[in-house]
Every structure is written in C-alpha cells, then in structure tokens.
Design a protein around this motif. Structure first.
Motif, PDB file in Angstrom:
ATOM      1  N   ASP A 145     -10.123  -3.901  -5.040  1.00 24.65           N
ATOM      2  CA  ASP A 145     -10.253  -3.036  -3.863  1.00 24.65           C
ATOM      3  C   ASP A 145      -9.157  -1.973  -3.850  1.00 24.65           C
ATOM      4  OD1 ASP A 145     -12.477  -4.445  -2.895  1.00 24.65           O
ATOM      5  OD2 ASP A 145     -11.210  -5.806  -1.715  1.00 24.65           O
ATOM      6  N   ILE A 146      -7.950  -2.356  -4.235  1.00 27.11           N
ATOM      7  CA  ILE A 146      -6.853  -1.380  -4.293  1.00 27.11           C
ATOM      8  C   ILE A 146      -7.168  -0.319  -5.338  1.00 27.11           C
ATOM      9  CG2 ILE A 146      -4.396  -1.022  -4.759  1.00 27.11           C
ATOM     10  CD1 ILE A 146      -3.915  -3.896  -3.726  1.00 27.11           C
ATOM     11  N   GLU A 147      -7.656  -0.756  -6.493  1.00 28.89           N
ATOM     12  CA  GLU A 147      -8.023   0.199  -7.536  1.00 28.89           C
ATOM     13  C   GLU A 147      -9.117   1.148  -7.035  1.00 28.89           C
ATOM     14  OE1 GLU A 147      -9.945   0.416 -12.011  1.00 28.89           O
ATOM     15  OE2 GLU A 147      -9.060  -1.473 -11.336  1.00 28.89           O
ATOM     16  N   ARG A 148     -10.099   0.604  -6.349  1.00 27.14           N
ATOM     17  CA  ARG A 148     -11.195   1.425  -5.812  1.00 27.14           C
ATOM     18  C   ARG A 148     -10.657   2.459  -4.829  1.00 27.14           C
ATOM     19  NH1 ARG A 148     -13.441   0.887  -1.286  1.00 27.14           N
ATOM     20  NH2 ARG A 148     -12.753  -1.238  -0.964  1.00 27.14           N
ATOM     21  N   LEU A 149      -9.696   2.068  -3.999  1.00 20.99           N
ATOM     22  CA  LEU A 149      -9.104   2.999  -3.040  1.00 20.99           C
ATOM     23  C   LEU A 149      -8.322   4.108  -3.738  1.00 20.99           C
ATOM     24  CD1 LEU A 149      -7.941   0.403  -0.378  1.00 20.99           C
ATOM     25  CD2 LEU A 149      -9.644   2.199  -0.022  1.00 20.99           C
ATOM     26  N   ILE A 150      -7.616   3.756  -4.816  1.00 20.63           N
ATOM     27  CA  ILE A 150      -6.889   4.765  -5.595  1.00 20.63           C
ATOM     28  C   ILE A 150      -7.889   5.774  -6.174  1.00 20.63           C
ATOM     29  CG2 ILE A 150      -5.526   5.172  -7.691  1.00 20.63           C
ATOM     30  CD1 ILE A 150      -4.231   2.383  -7.165  1.00 20.63           C
ATOM     31  N   CYS A 151      -8.961   5.265  -6.767  1.00 20.40           N
ATOM     32  CA  CYS A 151      -9.968   6.137  -7.372  1.00 20.40           C
ATOM     33  C   CYS A 151     -10.630   7.029  -6.325  1.00 20.40           C
ATOM     34  CB  CYS A 151     -11.017   5.311  -8.110  1.00 20.40           C
ATOM     35  SG  CYS A 151     -10.366   4.468  -9.567  1.00 20.40           S
ATOM     36  N   ALA A 152     -10.941   6.459  -5.167  1.00 17.49           N
ATOM     37  CA  ALA A 152     -11.566   7.244  -4.096  1.00 17.49           C
ATOM     38  C   ALA A 152     -10.630   8.345  -3.615  1.00 17.49           C
ATOM     39  CB  ALA A 152     -11.959   6.338  -2.936  1.00 17.49           C
ATOM     40  N   SER A 153      -9.346   8.044  -3.491  1.00 20.71           N
ATOM     41  CA  SER A 153      -8.384   9.055  -3.055  1.00 20.71           C
ATOM     42  C   SER A 153      -8.283  10.182  -4.081  1.00 20.71           C
ATOM     43  CB  SER A 153      -7.010   8.418  -2.836  1.00 20.71           C
ATOM     44  OG  SER A 153      -6.066   9.387  -2.457  1.00 20.71           O
ATOM     45  N   ARG A 154      -8.282   9.821  -5.363  1.00 22.14           N
ATOM     46  CA  ARG A 154      -8.236  10.840  -6.410  1.00 22.14           C
ATOM     47  C   ARG A 154      -9.482  11.710  -6.384  1.00 22.14           C
ATOM     48  NH1 ARG A 154      -5.926   7.558 -11.685  1.00 22.14           N
ATOM     49  NH2 ARG A 154      -3.742   7.499 -11.023  1.00 22.14           N
ATOM     50  N   GLU A 155     -10.635  11.086  -6.163  1.00 16.30           N
ATOM     51  CA  GLU A 155     -11.880  11.848  -6.103  1.00 16.30           C
ATOM     52  C   GLU A 155     -11.887  12.813  -4.917  1.00 16.30           C
ATOM     53  OE1 GLU A 155     -14.903   8.842  -6.065  1.00 16.30           O
ATOM     54  OE2 GLU A 155     -14.582   8.367  -8.182  1.00 16.30           O
ATOM     55  N   GLN A 156     -11.380  12.352  -3.772  1.00 17.21           N
ATOM     56  CA  GLN A 156     -11.294  13.228  -2.595  1.00 17.21           C
ATOM     57  C   GLN A 156     -10.376  14.410  -2.873  1.00 17.21           C
ATOM     58  OE1 GLN A 156     -10.035  10.570   0.526  1.00 17.21           O
ATOM     59  NE2 GLN A 156     -12.130  10.261   1.235  1.00 17.21           N
ATOM     60  N   VAL A 185      -1.183   9.020  -4.332  1.00 17.54           N
ATOM     61  CA  VAL A 185      -2.440   9.098  -3.595  1.00 17.54           C
ATOM     62  C   VAL A 185      -2.156   8.902  -2.118  1.00 17.54           C
ATOM     63  CG1 VAL A 185      -3.886   8.308  -5.520  1.00 17.54           C
ATOM     64  CG2 VAL A 185      -2.911   6.629  -3.940  1.00 17.54           C
ATOM     65  N   ASN A 186      -3.137   9.222  -1.294  1.00 17.73           N
ATOM     66  CA  ASN A 186      -3.031   9.016   0.145  1.00 17.73           C
ATOM     67  C   ASN A 186      -4.115   8.031   0.553  1.00 17.73           C
ATOM     68  OD1 ASN A 186      -2.504   9.155   2.846  1.00 17.73           O
ATOM     69  ND2 ASN A 186      -3.391  11.183   3.127  1.00 17.73           N
ATOM     70  N   LEU A 187      -3.714   6.801   0.890  1.00 19.04           N
ATOM     71  CA  LEU A 187      -4.677   5.778   1.249  1.00 19.04           C
ATOM     72  C   LEU A 187      -4.913   5.716   2.752  1.00 19.04           C
ATOM     73  CD1 LEU A 187      -3.497   2.909  -1.119  1.00 19.04           C
ATOM     74  CD2 LEU A 187      -5.179   4.697  -1.557  1.00 19.04           C
ATOM     75  N   GLY A 188      -3.884   5.963   3.535  1.00 16.71           N
ATOM     76  CA  GLY A 188      -4.008   5.922   4.983  1.00 16.71           C
ATOM     77  C   GLY A 188      -4.074   4.504   5.518  1.00 16.71           C
ATOM     78  N   PHE A 189      -3.907   4.390   6.826  1.00 17.84           N
ATOM     79  CA  PHE A 189      -3.917   3.078   7.470  1.00 17.84           C
ATOM     80  C   PHE A 189      -5.290   2.423   7.425  1.00 17.84           C
ATOM     81  CE2 PHE A 189      -0.133   4.879   9.584  1.00 17.84           C
ATOM     82  CZ  PHE A 189       0.766   3.881   9.232  1.00 17.84           C
ATOM     83  N   GLU A 190      -6.352   3.220   7.310  1.00 16.81           N
ATOM     84  CA  GLU A 190      -7.694   2.643   7.259  1.00 16.81           C
ATOM     85  C   GLU A 190      -7.920   1.820   5.996  1.00 16.81           C
ATOM     86  OE1 GLU A 190      -7.759   6.827   5.738  1.00 16.81           O
ATOM     87  OE2 GLU A 190      -7.132   5.962   7.628  1.00 16.81           O
ATOM     88  N   ALA A 191      -7.027   1.932   5.018  1.00 18.68           N
ATOM     89  CA  ALA A 191      -7.152   1.152   3.787  1.00 18.68           C
ATOM     90  C   ALA A 191      -6.795  -0.316   4.003  1.00 18.68           C
ATOM     91  CB  ALA A 191      -6.256   1.745   2.704  1.00 18.68           C
ATOM     92  N   LEU A 193       0.828  -1.206   0.000  1.00 10.83           N
ATOM     93  CA  LEU A 193       0.000   0.000   0.000  1.00 10.83           C
ATOM     94  C   LEU A 193       0.864   1.259   0.000  1.00 10.83           C
ATOM     95  CD1 LEU A 193      -2.951  -1.067   2.306  1.00 10.83           C
ATOM     96  CD2 LEU A 193      -2.861  -0.997  -0.189  1.00 10.83           C
ATOM     97  N   GLY A 194       2.004   1.206   0.662  1.00  6.65           N
ATOM     98  CA  GLY A 194       2.938   2.328   0.621  1.00  6.65           C
ATOM     99  C   GLY A 194       3.466   2.563  -0.786  1.00  6.65           C
ATOM    100  N   GLN A 195       3.779   1.484  -1.483  1.00  6.84           N
ATOM    101  CA  GLN A 195       4.257   1.599  -2.862  1.00  6.84           C
ATOM    102  C   GLN A 195       3.152   2.106  -3.790  1.00  6.84           C
ATOM    103  OE1 GLN A 195       7.370   1.331  -4.109  1.00  6.84           O
ATOM    104  NE2 GLN A 195       7.969   1.153  -1.958  1.00  6.84           N
ATOM    105  N   VAL A 196       1.924   1.685  -3.528  1.00  9.79           N
ATOM    106  CA  VAL A 196       0.785   2.188  -4.310  1.00  9.79           C
ATOM    107  C   VAL A 196       0.647   3.692  -4.097  1.00  9.79           C
ATOM    108  CG1 VAL A 196      -1.739   2.154  -4.519  1.00  9.79           C
ATOM    109  CG2 VAL A 196      -0.463  -0.001  -4.415  1.00  9.79           C
ATOM    110  N   GLU A 197       0.769   4.139  -2.848  1.00 10.63           N
ATOM    111  CA  GLU A 197       0.685   5.580  -2.570  1.00 10.63           C
ATOM    112  C   GLU A 197       1.748   6.344  -3.330  1.00 10.63           C
ATOM    113  OE1 GLU A 197      -1.300   6.203   1.783  1.00 10.63           O
ATOM    114  OE2 GLU A 197       0.847   5.807   1.757  1.00 10.63           O
ATOM    115  N   LEU A 198       2.971   5.840  -3.303  1.00 10.86           N
ATOM    116  CA  LEU A 198       4.064   6.516  -4.013  1.00 10.86           C
ATOM    117  C   LEU A 198       3.886   6.447  -5.528  1.00 10.86           C
ATOM    118  CD1 LEU A 198       7.121   5.285  -1.911  1.00 10.86           C
ATOM    119  CD2 LEU A 198       6.154   7.592  -1.963  1.00 10.86           C
ATOM    120  N   GLY A 199       3.553   5.282  -6.027  1.00 15.75           N
ATOM    121  CA  GLY A 199       3.448   5.076  -7.470  1.00 15.75           C
ATOM    122  C   GLY A 199       2.285   5.805  -8.118  1.00 15.75           C
ATOM    123  N   PHE A 200       1.197   5.954  -7.377  1.00 16.19           N
ATOM    124  CA  PHE A 200       0.005   6.595  -7.937  1.00 16.19           C
ATOM    125  C   PHE A 200      -0.251   7.972  -7.344  1.00 16.19           C
ATOM    126  CE2 PHE A 200      -0.518   2.229  -9.124  1.00 16.19           C
ATOM    127  CZ  PHE A 200      -1.097   2.300 -10.371  1.00 16.19           C
TER     128      PHE A 200
END
Length: 94
Positions: A77-88, A62-68, A53-60
C-alpha cells in the motif's frame, strides 16, 4: 513515464521501514515483504505510522498527505501511494 518503484527503491523502502520503526532487534527477525501488515509490526502505533509516512515523503520526495494514513495496511500500500503521488506530479507538470 515509469512511476513504479525499481528493485533498488523497493529495497530502500523496506530499509526505511525497518529504520523508522526501529525493527532491527530480535522482536522482528523476519524480512519486510510487500505483504507485511505494517500495523502489525512490533511497537507500531498511530504516531509511528505517521512518522513513517513522513520519512517516506522525505525519502522518496512525494506528497502523501494525511489521507494516506487510513489507506496503509501493507507495505505494498505504501508503494502504491508513492507511485500514485509520482503519477499525480507527472500529470500536473505535463
């Protein structure tokens, strides 16, 4: 603003998962799919999931946070979290 992953980004996510979790060996010959259960991949534990998840945050960028962490079951689910972070982020800048 379109915040869903493009085909290229999806392929990059799948590649990132393979690299971060070191899935290039014979123990995981199958392809990573949207429905792949992340926690069932060979050698995955909570620390590797956190690192992923840390690598996803860096690579994309985005900020996923520990709640992810508990929300991740599948690659989708990871893709959905990336999209949600972008929308926020898009909502906060407009």
């Amino acid at each position: 603003m379109n915040t869903c992953l493009t085909g290229r980004e999806r392929a990059r996510l799948h590649s990132l998962i393979r690299e971060t979790l070191d899935l290039g060996g014979a123990e995981c010959p199958e392809e990573i799919e949207d429905t792949t259960m992340v926690r069932e991949l060979p050698g995955v534990d909570s620390l590797k999931l956190l690192r992923l998840l840390g690598q996803v945050e860096l690579g994309f960028r985005v900020n996923l946070g520990f709640e992810a962490i508990p929300q991740v079951q599948t690659v989708r689910d990871i893709e959905r979290l990336i999209c949600a972070s972008r929308e926020q982020y898009a909502a906060s800048t407009s």
